[in-house]
Design an enzyme around this catalytic site. Structure first.
Site, PDB file in Angstrom:
ATOM      1  N   GLY A 290       8.053 -57.107 -64.846  1.00 23.98           N
ATOM      2  CA  GLY A 290       7.654 -57.327 -66.234  1.00 23.98           C
ATOM      3  C   GLY A 290       7.293 -58.774 -66.516  1.00 23.98           C
TER       4      GLY A 290
ATOM      5  N   HIS B 103      -0.403 -60.179 -62.651  1.00 24.23           N
ATOM      6  CA  HIS B 103      -0.020 -58.760 -62.612  1.00 24.23           C
ATOM      7  C   HIS B 103      -1.200 -57.874 -63.017  1.00 24.23           C
ATOM      8  CE1 HIS B 103       4.074 -60.585 -63.607  1.00 24.23           C
ATOM      9  NE2 HIS B 103       4.305 -59.937 -62.483  1.00 24.23           N
TER      10      HIS B 103
ATOM     11  N   LEU C 206       4.545 -59.658 -67.955  1.00 25.72           N
ATOM     12  CA  LEU C 206       3.261 -59.562 -67.261  1.00 25.72           C
ATOM     13  C   LEU C 206       2.296 -60.683 -67.653  1.00 25.72           C
ATOM     14  CD1 LEU C 206       2.639 -55.707 -67.427  1.00 25.72           C
ATOM     15  CD2 LEU C 206       3.883 -57.043 -65.699  1.00 25.72           C
TER      16      LEU C 206
ATOM     17  N   ASP D 296       3.616 -64.150 -53.599  1.00 23.71           N
ATOM     18  CA  ASP D 296       4.898 -63.962 -52.905  1.00 23.71           C
ATOM     19  C   ASP D 296       4.583 -63.522 -51.477  1.00 23.71           C
ATOM     20  OD1 ASP D 296       6.840 -64.319 -55.197  1.00 23.71           O
ATOM     21  OD2 ASP D 296       5.537 -62.782 -56.013  1.00 23.71           O
TER      22      ASP D 296
HETATM   23  O1  PAF Z   1       7.508 -59.471 -57.042  1.00 25.01           O
HETATM   24  C1  PAF Z   1       8.244 -58.890 -57.869  1.00 25.01           C
HETATM   25  O2  PAF Z   1       7.994 -58.892 -59.068  1.00 25.01           O
HETATM   26  C2  PAF Z   1       9.493 -58.165 -57.367  1.00 25.01           C
HETATM   27  O3  PAF Z   1      10.065 -58.852 -56.297  1.00 25.01           O
HETATM   28  C3  PAF Z   1       9.230 -56.698 -57.008  1.00 25.01           C
HETATM   29  C4  PAF Z   1       8.250 -56.567 -55.836  1.00 25.01           C
HETATM   30  C5  PAF Z   1       8.683 -55.961 -58.214  1.00 25.01           C
HETATM   31  C6  PAF Z   1      10.540 -56.027 -56.598  1.00 25.01           C
HETATM   32  O4  PAF Z   1      11.489 -56.089 -57.608  1.00 25.01           O
END
Ligand code: PAF
Length: 280
Positions: A33, A39, A35, A153
């Site tokens: 979330g 995202h 966002l 990430d």
């Molecule tokens: O990258 C993220 O937001 C979180 O690590 C994920 C992949 C949703 C897992 O909780």
């Protein structure tokens, strides 16, 4: 546009079964979330490749350490739902902790040895076990055709690709390039922790690792570049640098080899925010 919100695994599975019966492909975008455009780019990429797209919002307690920001992590579900609806997402899956882990919290964990213990894993023990466990569950709950994750990430993406391959989970994992602000700062929900002055300093992170990448391509030494970058960040206003590392892009192993795809990865503290970034 409206988007339906599902809270239970049973409802999620019923929805996906219906889509499958209609011959539709399904994309999954897992998030916690808060966002931002990063995202939403994942959702748009998923929409371009799949007939139906599920975004998930779950602030996963298992991936936060005892002194980390689980309680203060931004929770903005209503705004997030509107953003998802605006870009055309089909379903928001937002379970609570009991739905995800059961009333006893669950005792099974997924652990990617080696890859999950270095870099982020060394500074945040248990973090990748938490990520791998929840992502495994989300993939098995939704069983999408493709799941989308940001390259921001980068190590997380590598960990996910690894356990999906090891466990034969029948889902394609797709990495999506990092979305940046105009000054280069990688978009992140944790940028919200930066005050005005820190926000001015923050783009130094991207500038520094980009320069490391350039200098390495020109023949620079990996260890010397890592030291130089750490110094740059500390002099520029970052309080603590956890690592600046040059690693092999496919498995993040040490040993810089010229001509092989490499990644520069960084994690550093600026005020309350611990920022991470990476470049090729
Ligand atoms: O990258 C993220 O937001 C979180 O690590 C994920 C992949 C949703 C897992 O909780």
């Amino acid at each position: 546009m409206t988007i339906s919100t599902l809270r239970t695994v049973a409802d999620l599975r019923a929805q996906v079964s219906q889509w499958r019966a209609d011959g539709l492909t399904v994309g999954l975008v897992p998030t916690m979330g808060a966002l931002h455009d990063g995202h939403l780019t994942l959702v748009k990429t998923a929409l371009a490749k799949c007939d139906r797209v599920i975004a998930t919002i779950f602030v996963n307690p298992k991936q936060f350490g005892p002194n980390e920001d689980l309680d203060s992590y931004p929770r903005t579900e209503n705004e997030d739902r509107e953003k998802l609806a605006d870009v055309g997402g089909h379903v928001l899956f937002a379970p609570n902790v009991a739905e995800m882990y059961g009333t006893d919290g669950g005792v099974t964990k997924i652990c990617v040895s080696g890859l999950g213990d270095i870099l982020e894993g060394a500074f945040r023990p248990g973090f990748f076990d938490g990520v791998a466990t929840v992502v495994t569950k989300l993939l098995l709950q939704a069983l999408p055709d493709v799941a989308f994750f940001g390259e921001k990430d980068y190590q997380q993406l590598a960990v996910i690709k690894r356990f999906v391959a090891d466990l034969n989970i029948p889902v394609t994992i797709e990495g999506v390039p990092t979305v940046r602000e105009t000054d280069g700062l990688a978009m992140s929900s944790r940028n919200a922790y930066l005050d005005r002055e820190e926000r001015q300093i923050a783009p130094l992170l991207y500038r520094t690792i980009s320069e490391v990448s350039e200098r390495f391509k020109m023949g620079g030494d990996a260890e010397a570049l890592s030291k130089w970058a750490t110094q740059q960040l500390l002099e520029g206003g970052f309080q603590k640098v956890d690592y600046v590392a040059l690693r092999k892009a496919h498995d993040l192993a040490e040993g810089a080899v010229k001509g092989e795809a490499m990644r520069v990865l960084v994690a550093a503290f600026l005020g309350k925010a611990r920022l991470i970034d990476n470049v090729g």
